[in-house]
Design a protein around this motif. Structure first.
Motif, mmCIF file in Angstrom:
data_model
loop_
_atom_site.group_PDB
_atom_site.id
_atom_site.type_symbol
_atom_site.label_atom_id
_atom_site.label_comp_id
_atom_site.label_asym_id
_atom_site.label_seq_id
_atom_site.Cartn_x
_atom_site.Cartn_y
_atom_site.Cartn_z
ATOM 1 N N GLY A 13 18.923 88.755 26.367
ATOM 2 C CA GLY A 13 19.842 88.440 27.431
ATOM 3 C C GLY A 13 21.401 87.812 27.268
ATOM 4 N N ARG A 14 21.319 87.304 26.156
ATOM 5 C CA ARG A 14 22.567 86.537 25.840
ATOM 6 C C ARG A 14 23.961 87.549 25.515
ATOM 7 N N SER A 15 23.405 89.017 25.219
ATOM 8 C CA SER A 15 24.570 89.875 25.158
ATOM 9 C C SER A 15 25.328 89.932 26.691
ATOM 10 N N VAL A 16 24.237 90.005 27.580
ATOM 11 C CA VAL A 16 24.776 90.427 29.052
ATOM 12 C C VAL A 16 25.768 89.096 29.504
ATOM 13 N N GLN A 17 25.493 87.773 29.065
ATOM 14 C CA GLN A 17 26.401 87.076 29.381
ATOM 15 C C GLN A 17 27.772 86.897 28.512
ATOM 16 N N PHE A 18 27.616 87.306 27.415
ATOM 17 C CA PHE A 18 28.623 87.546 26.444
ATOM 18 C C PHE A 18 29.562 88.728 27.445
ATOM 19 N N ARG A 19 29.034 89.650 27.753
ATOM 20 C CA ARG A 19 29.913 90.856 28.351
ATOM 21 C C ARG A 19 30.572 90.324 29.513
ATOM 22 N N THR A 20 29.893 89.532 30.376
ATOM 23 C CA THR A 20 30.602 89.087 31.560
ATOM 24 C C THR A 20 31.826 88.070 31.197
ATOM 25 N N ALA A 21 31.622 87.130 30.304
ATOM 26 C CA ALA A 21 32.503 86.491 29.773
ATOM 27 C C ALA A 21 33.700 87.340 29.151
ATOM 28 N N LEU A 22 33.578 88.279 28.367
ATOM 29 C CA LEU A 22 34.698 88.961 27.800
ATOM 30 C C LEU A 22 35.224 89.935 28.784
ATOM 31 N N GLU A 23 34.668 90.382 29.914
ATOM 32 C CA GLU A 23 35.363 91.380 30.476
ATOM 33 C C GLU A 23 36.207 90.536 31.470
ATOM 34 N N ARG A 25 37.882 87.948 30.970
ATOM 35 C CA ARG A 25 39.086 87.656 30.112
ATOM 36 C C ARG A 25 39.820 88.863 29.606
ATOM 37 N N LEU A 26 39.311 89.796 29.228
ATOM 38 C CA LEU A 26 40.107 91.110 28.989
ATOM 39 C C LEU A 26 40.777 91.558 30.046
ATOM 40 N N ARG A 27 40.281 91.605 31.314
ATOM 41 C CA ARG A 27 41.002 91.905 32.406
ATOM 42 C C ARG A 27 42.115 90.985 32.936
ATOM 43 N N ALA A 28 41.823 89.529 32.809
ATOM 44 C CA ALA A 28 42.959 88.676 32.691
ATOM 45 C C ALA A 28 44.188 88.703 31.974
ATOM 46 N N LEU A 29 43.984 89.103 30.794
ATOM 47 C CA LEU A 29 44.928 89.469 29.864
ATOM 48 C C LEU A 29 45.348 90.783 29.924
ATOM 49 N N GLY A 30 44.854 91.651 30.635
ATOM 50 C CA GLY A 30 45.444 93.106 30.525
ATOM 51 C C GLY A 30 45.345 93.818 29.469
ATOM 52 N N VAL A 31 44.246 93.542 28.661
ATOM 53 C CA VAL A 31 43.814 94.366 27.573
ATOM 54 C C VAL A 31 43.075 95.562 27.808
ATOM 55 N N GLU A 32 43.583 96.544 27.259
ATOM 56 C CA GLU A 32 42.949 97.938 27.391
ATOM 57 C C GLU A 32 41.309 97.864 26.731
ATOM 58 N N HIS A 33 40.559 98.040 27.259
ATOM 59 C CA HIS A 33 39.112 98.246 26.848
ATOM 60 C C HIS A 33 38.043 99.156 27.452
ATOM 61 N N ALA A 34 37.078 99.230 26.744
ATOM 62 C CA ALA A 34 36.112 100.063 27.240
ATOM 63 C C ALA A 34 34.468 99.612 26.652
ATOM 64 N N PHE A 35 33.494 99.526 27.474
ATOM 65 C CA PHE A 35 32.298 99.121 26.763
ATOM 66 C C PHE A 35 31.330 100.619 26.913
ATOM 67 N N HIS A 36 30.812 100.763 25.658
ATOM 68 C CA HIS A 36 29.808 101.969 25.612
ATOM 69 C C HIS A 36 28.377 101.366 25.317
ATOM 70 N N GLU A 37 27.663 101.409 26.062
ATOM 71 C CA GLU A 37 26.472 100.627 26.304
ATOM 72 C C GLU A 37 25.439 101.535 25.710
ATOM 73 N N THR A 38 24.361 100.984 24.967
ATOM 74 C CA THR A 38 23.237 101.810 24.281
ATOM 75 C C THR A 38 22.114 101.666 25.064
ATOM 76 N N HIS A 39 21.211 102.431 24.892
ATOM 77 C CA HIS A 39 20.153 102.574 25.675
ATOM 78 C C HIS A 39 18.702 102.813 24.807
ATOM 79 N N ARG A 40 18.955 103.124 23.654
ATOM 80 C CA ARG A 40 18.037 103.461 22.935
ATOM 81 C C ARG A 40 18.116 103.352 21.456
ATOM 82 N N ARG A 41 17.165 103.089 20.560
ATOM 83 C CA ARG A 41 17.493 102.686 19.240
ATOM 84 C C ARG A 41 18.363 103.828 18.481
ATOM 85 N N ARG A 42 19.231 103.597 17.798
ATOM 86 C CA ARG A 42 20.111 104.286 16.973
ATOM 87 C C ARG A 42 21.192 105.047 17.780
#
Length: 292
Positions: A13-23, A25-42
């Motif tokens: 669950g820590r990764s979810v908290q990290f993503r919220t914090a990162l998104e 800040r990235l939006r506030a700074l106007g940094v172009e970004h994309a999250f590519h979420e994994t749903h299975r091993r490998r």
């Protein structure tokens, strides 16, 4: 553009908290970004491969966001490491390589490194075509990982440490041979580990003097230890003194090949391979990682 390959279950669950914090800040700074979420091993391998296939021009900023397993998968998916700047947002249970690389453990600190830091040359390992950035080994470390996978009482580094202690008193040393141009050297050993990073299992310092940018891997082979000596050897290990054990064979080299008459499963950054030949070499001058 920052491409985050993101494991949503890392760190329980820590990764979810990290993503919220990162998104935020990235939006506030106007940094172009994309999250590519994994749903299975490998799946991170496939995502990284698609993102880096045919990369040209400026290096792609690719960020592994999760634990050591996510980092390893991203590394193995990169089409050409020389055309990527690799970032790390450590939010798994162990984060062994990130700790040795000096990556901040907070989302804000890790992001600052991506935005304002430098991607520096960083070595990695290869074994049978599979990449590893932290450590490749055979022997007791494989059995520890198997026990760890079955453990359902403890979690994270505590579970790994408990698995290590339990396995120490039941594991039987394995016979294998170092194979070199000038001949073979026999061993009956507990472990053979090629370290680019210093630690495994959330902080176990198996290769305490390894450096991730020196062009060499630290090779630590611990030959069989009698049971009465195991507690003392364990204490030496935890105090970063494994290299002082009389049973430890230590050297630095760019390659190591081992052979055995029986099965020799290999672990690469915590992933077990049953039929991979133990033929490890260091790759230098290709990959750049954002780190202090």
């Amino acid at each position: 553009m920052l491409h985050f390959v993101y494991n949503p279950i890392a760190g329980k669950g820590r990764s979810v908290q990290f993503r919220t914090a990162l998104e935020g800040r990235l939006r506030a700074l106007g940094v172009e970004h994309a999250f590519h979420e994994t749903h299975r091993r490998r799946e991170a391998i496939d995502i990284a491969r698609k993102l880096t296939a045919g990369a040209a021009g400026e290096p792609l900023d690719l960020v592994a966001m999760g634990g050591d397993g996510t980092l390893n998968e991203v590394l193995n998916g990169i089409a050409d490491p020389s055309k990527v700047h690799l970032g790390i947002i450590p939010c798994g249970s162990g984060n062994d390589f990130a700790a040795v690389a000096g990556i901040p453990q907070t989302p804000e600190g890790a992001l600052d490194l991506l935005l304002h830091g430098e991607a520096k040359p960083t070595d990695y390992l290869e074994c049978g075509g599979v990449r590893g950035i932290n450590a490749i080994g055979t022997g007791i470390d494989v059995e520890i990982l198997r026990r760890y996978a079955r453990m359902n009482v403890l979690h994270g580094s505590a579970a790994y440490l408990a698995s290590l202690i339990l396995t120490l008193f039941s594991y039987r040393a394995k016979a294998f041979r170092e194979v070199a141009a000038d001949g073979e050297k026999p061993h009956r050993a507990l472990i053979a580990c090629c370290g680019n990073g210093q630690r495994i299992g959330g902080g176990i310092p198996v290769c305490p003097e390894a450096a991730i940018d020196d062009g060499l891997m630290d090779i630590v082979i611990v030959d069989d230890i009698s049971r009465p000596r195991i507690p003392g050897a364990f204490m030496k290990l935890m105090k970063r003194q494994i290299l002082t054990l009389p049973s430890t064979d230590f050297k630095r080299a760019s390659a190591l090949r081992l052979a055995s008459d029986g099965p020799m499963p290999v672990q690469i950054d915590g992933e077990i391979y049953e039929d991979l030949p133990f033929d490890v070499h260091l790759v230098t001058g290709q990959l750049r990682v954002y780190r202090p």
